[in-house]
Design a protein around this motif. Structure first.
Motif, PDB file in Angstrom:
ATOM      1  N   LEU A   9      40.400  39.879  27.825  1.00 62.58           N
ATOM      2  CA  LEU A   9      39.951  38.859  28.773  1.00 62.58           C
ATOM      3  C   LEU A   9      40.550  39.121  30.149  1.00 62.58           C
ATOM      4  CD1 LEU A   9      38.315  36.199  28.409  1.00 62.58           C
ATOM      5  CD2 LEU A   9      40.495  35.006  28.361  1.00 62.58           C
ATOM      6  N   VAL A  10      41.864  39.329  30.166  1.00 56.80           N
ATOM      7  CA  VAL A  10      42.570  39.524  31.433  1.00 56.80           C
ATOM      8  C   VAL A  10      42.137  40.837  32.076  1.00 56.80           C
ATOM      9  CG1 VAL A  10      44.847  39.920  32.460  1.00 56.80           C
ATOM     10  CG2 VAL A  10      44.537  38.098  30.773  1.00 56.80           C
ATOM     11  N   LEU A  11      42.013  41.877  31.261  1.00 55.05           N
ATOM     12  CA  LEU A  11      41.613  43.181  31.791  1.00 55.05           C
ATOM     13  C   LEU A  11      40.203  43.105  32.389  1.00 55.05           C
ATOM     14  CD1 LEU A  11      42.466  46.147  32.114  1.00 55.05           C
ATOM     15  CD2 LEU A  11      41.305  46.624  29.943  1.00 55.05           C
ATOM     16  N   GLY A  12      39.287  42.498  31.649  1.00 55.91           N
ATOM     17  CA  GLY A  12      37.914  42.344  32.142  1.00 55.91           C
ATOM     18  C   GLY A  12      37.872  41.561  33.432  1.00 55.91           C
ATOM     19  N   ALA A  13      38.629  40.444  33.472  1.00 56.85           N
ATOM     20  CA  ALA A  13      38.646  39.600  34.663  1.00 56.85           C
ATOM     21  C   ALA A  13      39.215  40.370  35.851  1.00 56.85           C
ATOM     22  CB  ALA A  13      39.460  38.338  34.397  1.00 56.85           C
ATOM     23  N   LEU A  14      40.292  41.124  35.599  1.00 56.60           N
ATOM     24  CA  LEU A  14      40.920  41.880  36.693  1.00 56.60           C
ATOM     25  C   LEU A  14      39.972  42.934  37.249  1.00 56.60           C
ATOM     26  CD1 LEU A  14      44.663  42.576  35.818  1.00 56.60           C
ATOM     27  CD2 LEU A  14      43.703  41.396  37.813  1.00 56.60           C
ATOM     28  N   LEU A  15      39.323  43.683  36.331  1.00 53.69           N
ATOM     29  CA  LEU A  15      38.394  44.728  36.785  1.00 53.69           C
ATOM     30  C   LEU A  15      37.229  44.117  37.555  1.00 53.69           C
ATOM     31  CD1 LEU A  15      38.329  47.111  33.681  1.00 53.69           C
ATOM     32  CD2 LEU A  15      39.425  47.499  35.891  1.00 53.69           C
ATOM     33  N   GLY A  16      36.724  42.995  37.052  1.00 50.62           N
ATOM     34  CA  GLY A  16      35.625  42.307  37.735  1.00 50.62           C
ATOM     35  C   GLY A  16      36.053  41.824  39.107  1.00 50.62           C
ATOM     36  N   LEU A  17      37.270  41.283  39.165  1.00 53.64           N
ATOM     37  CA  LEU A  17      37.815  40.789  40.425  1.00 53.64           C
ATOM     38  C   LEU A  17      37.939  41.934  41.437  1.00 53.64           C
ATOM     39  CD1 LEU A  17      39.278  38.378  41.924  1.00 53.64           C
ATOM     40  CD2 LEU A  17      41.399  39.310  41.028  1.00 53.64           C
ATOM     41  N   ILE A  18      38.495  43.059  40.959  1.00 50.32           N
ATOM     42  CA  ILE A  18      38.698  44.202  41.853  1.00 50.32           C
ATOM     43  C   ILE A  18      37.351  44.716  42.378  1.00 50.32           C
ATOM     44  CG2 ILE A  18      39.445  46.626  41.933  1.00 50.32           C
ATOM     45  CD1 ILE A  18      41.688  45.743  39.921  1.00 50.32           C
ATOM     46  N   ALA A  19      36.382  44.857  41.467  1.00 48.12           N
ATOM     47  CA  ALA A  19      35.072  45.372  41.873  1.00 48.12           C
ATOM     48  C   ALA A  19      34.434  44.468  42.927  1.00 48.12           C
ATOM     49  CB  ALA A  19      34.158  45.506  40.659  1.00 48.12           C
ATOM     50  N   GLY A  20      34.539  43.149  42.710  1.00 46.18           N
ATOM     51  CA  GLY A  20      33.966  42.202  43.668  1.00 46.18           C
ATOM     52  C   GLY A  20      34.668  42.274  45.009  1.00 46.18           C
ATOM     53  N   VAL A  21      35.997  42.324  44.968  1.00 45.36           N
ATOM     54  CA  VAL A  21      36.768  42.348  46.204  1.00 45.36           C
ATOM     55  C   VAL A  21      36.499  43.640  46.984  1.00 45.36           C
ATOM     56  CG1 VAL A  21      39.126  42.489  47.125  1.00 45.36           C
ATOM     57  CG2 VAL A  21      38.571  40.777  45.398  1.00 45.36           C
ATOM     58  N   VAL A  22      36.345  44.759  46.253  1.00 44.15           N
ATOM     59  CA  VAL A  22      36.065  46.035  46.922  1.00 44.15           C
ATOM     60  C   VAL A  22      34.791  45.916  47.769  1.00 44.15           C
ATOM     61  CG1 VAL A  22      35.220  48.389  46.493  1.00 44.15           C
ATOM     62  CG2 VAL A  22      37.295  47.586  45.364  1.00 44.15           C
ATOM     63  N   LEU A  23      33.759  45.262  47.220  1.00 49.11           N
ATOM     64  CA  LEU A  23      32.516  45.113  47.981  1.00 49.11           C
ATOM     65  C   LEU A  23      32.709  44.185  49.180  1.00 49.11           C
ATOM     66  CD1 LEU A  23      29.792  45.109  45.215  1.00 49.11           C
ATOM     67  CD2 LEU A  23      30.324  46.878  46.884  1.00 49.11           C
ATOM     68  N   GLY A  24      33.532  43.143  49.004  1.00 48.35           N
ATOM     69  CA  GLY A  24      33.835  42.249  50.122  1.00 48.35           C
ATOM     70  C   GLY A  24      34.547  42.997  51.240  1.00 48.35           C
ATOM     71  N   VAL A  25      35.507  43.835  50.846  1.00 48.03           N
ATOM     72  CA  VAL A  25      36.255  44.627  51.822  1.00 48.03           C
ATOM     73  C   VAL A  25      35.319  45.632  52.501  1.00 48.03           C
ATOM     74  CG1 VAL A  25      38.081  46.370  52.058  1.00 48.03           C
ATOM     75  CG2 VAL A  25      38.476  44.333  50.657  1.00 48.03           C
ATOM     76  N   ALA A  26      34.389  46.200  51.703  1.00 46.09           N
ATOM     77  CA  ALA A  26      33.449  47.180  52.248  1.00 46.09           C
ATOM     78  C   ALA A  26      32.585  46.551  53.337  1.00 46.09           C
ATOM     79  CB  ALA A  26      32.568  47.748  51.134  1.00 46.09           C
ATOM     80  N   ILE A  27      32.107  45.344  53.101  1.00 45.91           N
ATOM     81  CA  ILE A  27      31.242  44.726  54.122  1.00 45.91           C
ATOM     82  C   ILE A  27      32.069  44.413  55.365  1.00 45.91           C
ATOM     83  CG2 ILE A  27      31.415  42.272  53.456  1.00 45.91           C
ATOM     84  CD1 ILE A  27      28.405  42.111  54.046  1.00 45.91           C
ATOM     85  N   TYR A  28      33.344  44.054  55.163  1.00 47.13           N
ATOM     86  CA  TYR A  28      34.216  43.775  56.301  1.00 47.13           C
ATOM     87  C   TYR A  28      34.362  45.017  57.180  1.00 47.13           C
ATOM     88  CZ  TYR A  28      38.535  43.015  58.894  1.00 47.13           C
ATOM     89  OH  TYR A  28      39.468  42.935  59.886  1.00 47.13           O
ATOM     90  N   PHE A  29      34.713  46.149  56.569  1.00 41.98           N
ATOM     91  CA  PHE A  29      34.911  47.363  57.367  1.00 41.98           C
ATOM     92  C   PHE A  29      33.596  47.898  57.921  1.00 41.98           C
ATOM     93  CE2 PHE A  29      39.057  47.387  55.230  1.00 41.98           C
ATOM     94  CZ  PHE A  29      39.849  47.526  56.353  1.00 41.98           C
ATOM     95  N   GLY A  30      32.520  47.673  57.174  1.00 42.73           N
ATOM     96  CA  GLY A  30      31.198  48.039  57.682  1.00 42.73           C
ATOM     97  C   GLY A  30      30.892  47.289  58.966  1.00 42.73           C
ATOM     98  N   LEU A  31      31.197  45.998  58.971  1.00 45.23           N
ATOM     99  CA  LEU A  31      30.915  45.170  60.148  1.00 45.23           C
ATOM    100  C   LEU A  31      31.789  45.567  61.332  1.00 45.23           C
ATOM    101  CD1 LEU A  31      30.447  41.650  58.512  1.00 45.23           C
ATOM    102  CD2 LEU A  31      28.723  43.032  59.660  1.00 45.23           C
TER     103      LEU A  31
END
Lengths: 279, 108
Positions: free
Chosen positions: A148-170
């Motif tokens: 559960l924790v591993l899945g949540a962490l990986l999901g969290l990281i993947a989501g945050v990576v895309l958020g960070v990507a849009i930030y640097f893209g902008l």
């Protein structure tokens, strides 16, 4: 674990994109990390509270509490974004000019940061409360906690990576156009949130005109695809919008664009007397 | 600006009204599955779905085709207003247990 990863990723993605845009839009504010961090913190706290009160919220207002709650916080976020973009249409040009002349980010304490903190908090709260309910359900039904924790962490990281990507893209957008671009994104974000709110009010049977889907672009992009989710978070994409949703979307766009125009016209008029008179 | 937004929202209120008695249909969630998995409702009629969650943990009733998403906590029920729908098939699922919680609403 995969189910957890996917659910957490989808929810985090939507919130992370909002945070990414807000982070870009507040470029130049020295204290923005504190404001955005504060918004995330408030959102996470709120998510846990909302999840704990989920039963009570659902039963409120003769069973429509959940829809009212979602619609209310979404429309509150729309108003907050409206406040910010209108403010920026008055001050954005001077901010960009300052950033260009100084050659680095400038600070401006006067910006309506509370508004954007609220937007971040609301985005995190809405998506976060689902993660809490989902996770608690798995936990209570005796699923492996490590998975559960591993899945949540990986999901969290993947989501945050895309958020960070849009930030640097902008951030790659030239300073001259920067605030115009982030403002436009915020306006689309607000329009999408208004349309989603309309969906909840239709669902609660509060609004019951123009509820039928106007068209379906399901064949092109499904709502449950990752790209569909991302577009939903960014511009309010939904493959089968109802007339009421379209009305809320267009009305929000029109109100904000007109509001920005009026304020920026007023600002340029007010600026005239201070310029030296030629001839 | 805020005032304009608020006025626009208030202007929409007359469109809002509350529903009279609607035909009701019951959908039960048990062991993260929907019963019935296929529910037939009349086409072109607004109905009230009562989703009863008999599991101890929360589920989210969701359907892209119906444009609906609503959390139902453990051992609780929710009302979901649906339609009027054109005749056709409208899949729904439980967002928290997508591998098992799948069903279809059939309007005919």
């Amino acid at each position: 674990m995969l189910a957890t990863l996917l659910l957490v990723f989808r929810e985090v993605l939507e919130a992370a994109l909002v945070v990414g845009i807000v982070a870009a839009a507040t470029r130049g504010v020295a204290s923005r990390a504190r404001w955005i961090g504060g918004g995330i913190g408030l959102g996470v706290t709120g998510a846990v509270i909302v999840a704990l009160c989920a039963g009570w919220i659902a039963d409120a207002l003769s069973g429509s509490g959940q829809e009212w709650f979602n619609a209310t916080v979404l429309l509150a976020a729309v108003v907050m974004i409206g406040w910010h973009v209108v403010w920026m249409s008055k001050h954005g040009r001077e901010l960009a000019a300052q950033m260009q002349s100084v050659g680095r980010d400038v600070t401006s304490g006067a910006r309506p940061m509370t508004a954007l903190m609220a937007v971040v908090a609301i985005a995190v709260l809405r998506e976060g409360s689902e993660i809490v309910l989902f996770g608690y359900g798995l936990f209570a039904s005796g699923s492996s906690i490590s998975a559960l924790v591993l899945g949540a962490l990986l999901g969290l990281i993947a989501g945050v990576v895309l958020g960070v990507a849009i930030y640097f893209g902008l951030l790659k957008i030239p300073v001259r156009h920067f605030f115009g671009a982030t403002n436009a994104l915020l306006v689309l974000l607000a329009a999408g949130m208004a349309a989603t709110a309309a969906g909840f009010l239709v669902q609660a049977d509060v609004l019951h005109r123009w509820t039928a889907p106007l068209w379906s672009t399901d064949w092109l992009l499904r709502d449950d695809s990752t790209f569909g989710k991302a577009l939903h978070a960014l511009i309010g994409y939904t493959s089968q919008p109802s007339g009421m949703q379209l009305l809320f979307y267009v009305a929000t766009l029109a109100l904000l664009v007109v509001g920005m125009r009026l304020v920026s016209m007023g600002a340029s008029k007010a600026a005239k007397p201070s310029t030296p008179v030629a001839t | 600006m805020l005032r304009i937004v608020l006025i626009a929202l208030v202007a929409l209120v007359p469109i809002a009204a509350f529903a009279a008695d609607l035909p009701e249909y019951k959908l039960t969630i048990r062991d993260h599955k929907f019963a019935p998995a296929e529910l037939v409702i009349p086409a072109n009629t607004k109905v009230k779905l009562i989703v009863v969650n008999e599991d101890a943990t929360a589920e989210e009733f969701e359907s892209h085709e119906l444009n609906r998403e609503k959390v139902v906590t453990g051992n609780a029920s929710i009302n979901v207003y649906v339609g009027p729908l054109k005749a056709g098939r409208y899949p729904y699922f439980g967002d928290f247990h997508q591998d098992t919680a799948q069903g279809t609403l059939i309007a005919r």
